[in-house]
Design an enzyme around this catalytic site. Structure first.
Site, PDB file in Angstrom:
ATOM      1  N   GLN A 166     -53.851 -67.573 -92.286  1.00 48.18           N
ATOM      2  CA  GLN A 166     -54.801 -66.611 -91.731  1.00 48.18           C
ATOM      3  C   GLN A 166     -54.039 -65.396 -91.218  1.00 48.18           C
ATOM      4  O   GLN A 166     -53.125 -65.527 -90.395  1.00 48.18           O
ATOM      5  CB  GLN A 166     -55.596 -67.238 -90.583  1.00 48.18           C
ATOM      6  CG  GLN A 166     -56.786 -66.429 -90.110  1.00 48.18           C
ATOM      7  CD  GLN A 166     -58.038 -66.704 -90.926  1.00 48.18           C
ATOM      8  OE1 GLN A 166     -58.067 -67.603 -91.757  1.00 48.18           O
ATOM      9  NE2 GLN A 166     -59.089 -65.930 -90.681  1.00 48.18           N
ATOM     10  N   TYR A 192     -48.876 -64.055 -81.303  1.00 47.01           N
ATOM     11  CA  TYR A 192     -48.932 -62.621 -81.598  1.00 47.01           C
ATOM     12  C   TYR A 192     -47.513 -62.061 -81.725  1.00 47.01           C
ATOM     13  O   TYR A 192     -46.637 -62.362 -80.916  1.00 47.01           O
ATOM     14  CB  TYR A 192     -49.647 -61.864 -80.475  1.00 47.01           C
ATOM     15  CG  TYR A 192     -51.152 -62.001 -80.479  1.00 47.01           C
ATOM     16  CD1 TYR A 192     -51.951 -61.090 -81.159  1.00 47.01           C
ATOM     17  CD2 TYR A 192     -51.771 -63.046 -79.797  1.00 47.01           C
ATOM     18  CE1 TYR A 192     -53.328 -61.214 -81.155  1.00 47.01           C
ATOM     19  CE2 TYR A 192     -53.153 -63.175 -79.787  1.00 47.01           C
ATOM     20  CZ  TYR A 192     -53.927 -62.254 -80.465  1.00 47.01           C
ATOM     21  OH  TYR A 192     -55.291 -62.379 -80.464  1.00 47.01           O
ATOM     22  N   HIS A 207     -51.160 -69.666 -83.040  1.00 48.43           N
ATOM     23  CA  HIS A 207     -51.836 -68.372 -82.857  1.00 48.43           C
ATOM     24  C   HIS A 207     -50.926 -67.457 -82.029  1.00 48.43           C
ATOM     25  O   HIS A 207     -51.283 -66.974 -80.953  1.00 48.43           O
ATOM     26  CB  HIS A 207     -53.181 -68.578 -82.176  1.00 48.43           C
ATOM     27  CG  HIS A 207     -54.032 -67.345 -82.108  1.00 48.43           C
ATOM     28  ND1 HIS A 207     -54.500 -66.703 -83.224  1.00 48.43           N
ATOM     29  CD2 HIS A 207     -54.497 -66.644 -81.047  1.00 48.43           C
ATOM     30  CE1 HIS A 207     -55.215 -65.652 -82.853  1.00 48.43           C
ATOM     31  NE2 HIS A 207     -55.225 -65.583 -81.535  1.00 48.43           N
ATOM     32  N   GLU A 209     -50.951 -67.192 -89.352  1.00 45.39           N
ATOM     33  CA  GLU A 209     -51.291 -68.557 -88.978  1.00 45.39           C
ATOM     34  C   GLU A 209     -51.332 -69.456 -90.220  1.00 45.39           C
ATOM     35  O   GLU A 209     -52.364 -69.568 -90.888  1.00 45.39           O
ATOM     36  CB  GLU A 209     -52.647 -68.574 -88.272  1.00 45.39           C
ATOM     37  CG  GLU A 209     -52.708 -67.645 -87.062  1.00 45.39           C
ATOM     38  CD  GLU A 209     -54.102 -67.481 -86.508  1.00 45.39           C
ATOM     39  OE1 GLU A 209     -55.060 -68.063 -87.069  1.00 45.39           O
ATOM     40  OE2 GLU A 209     -54.265 -66.761 -85.507  1.00 45.39           O
ATOM     41  N   ASP A 237     -58.958 -60.444 -90.550  1.00 51.00           N
ATOM     42  CA  ASP A 237     -59.088 -61.796 -90.018  1.00 51.00           C
ATOM     43  C   ASP A 237     -59.510 -62.638 -91.211  1.00 51.00           C
ATOM     44  O   ASP A 237     -60.677 -63.013 -91.346  1.00 51.00           O
ATOM     45  CB  ASP A 237     -60.104 -61.847 -88.879  1.00 51.00           C
ATOM     46  CG  ASP A 237     -59.982 -63.127 -88.059  1.00 51.00           C
ATOM     47  OD1 ASP A 237     -59.200 -64.016 -88.468  1.00 51.00           O
ATOM     48  OD2 ASP A 237     -60.655 -63.239 -87.017  1.00 51.00           O
TER      49      ASP A 237
END
Length: 207
Positions: A146, A41, A39, A173, A111
């Site tokens: 994702q 960024y 996860h 992801e 998302d």
């Protein structure tokens, strides 16, 4: 987890601008679902550069799994992206249609889980920031990914005191199908004793 797992992750900088991440997990005594992801960024504009809505994204994904309000693929459907706001098969700014999609809990943004075309280690995504000229290619061996556009970032203070607001970063992801344990129509995520789960990622940066 129902059983014990022996898990390790290896991070390797194989050249100045290439990072590999390899995650392995061995089920030791019971069949256990396994679906690890990163996860992380990204904002290719750099620290304090604002949002990522101008970054262009291209995905090797012609299908996606529609999500419900809880961000679960409760319908079990796998739909084509063609003609939807989720189509990134050609380079498209992240912000081009972001106001037309819901990222759960009434928040606008991406998302959503994509089904990646092909199998094995292949290119999943390519992102470019036109202002800085920085670009990222993501390669992986997982069936899905994702996309998250930082919809929930809300004046989060980070490195150097920089405040990160909504859409200040994006996540790619790679993963197995989410909630696969409740959907026999999805590829299984169960690892049985003696089997090894392998998740390989390659991040290639350019300028």
């Amino acid at each position: 987890f129902p059983g014990d797992l022996d898990v390790y992750a290896t991070y390797q900088v194989s050249s100045p601008y290439v990072l590999s991440i390899r995650t392995n997990a061995t089920a030791l005594n019971k069949a256990t679902p396994v679906n690890f992801l990163q996860h992380v960024y990204f904002n290719l504009g750099g620290q304090g550069s604002g949002d990522v809505l101008g970054h262009t994204l291209q995905l090797s994904a012609s299908r996606y799994t529609p999500m419900d309000e809880e961000l679960l693929p409760s319908s079990g459907r796998v739909d084509p992206v063609a003609g939807t706001n989720y189509d990134f098969r050609t380079p498209t700014p992240l912000g081009a249609r972001i106001r037309q999609v819901m990222g759960g809990k009434g928040v606008r943004g991406y998302d959503i889980n994509y089904v990646i075309d092909g199998a094995g280690m292949r290119r999943v995504a390519a992102v470019r920031d036109g202002t800085s000229g920085r670009a990222l290619q993501l390669w992986a061996n997982q069936p899905a990914m994702q996309l998250y556009t930082g919809n929930g970032l809300n004046n989060t203070r980070g490195k150097g005191g920089i405040v990160y607001r909504q859409y200040a970063g994006f996540c790619l992801e790679t993963q197995a199908y989410p909630d696969a344990v409740n959907h026999p129509e999805f590829p299984s995520v169960t690892v049985r004793p003696g089997q090894v789960y392998k998740h390989d990622m390659l991040l290639k940066f350019s300028f």
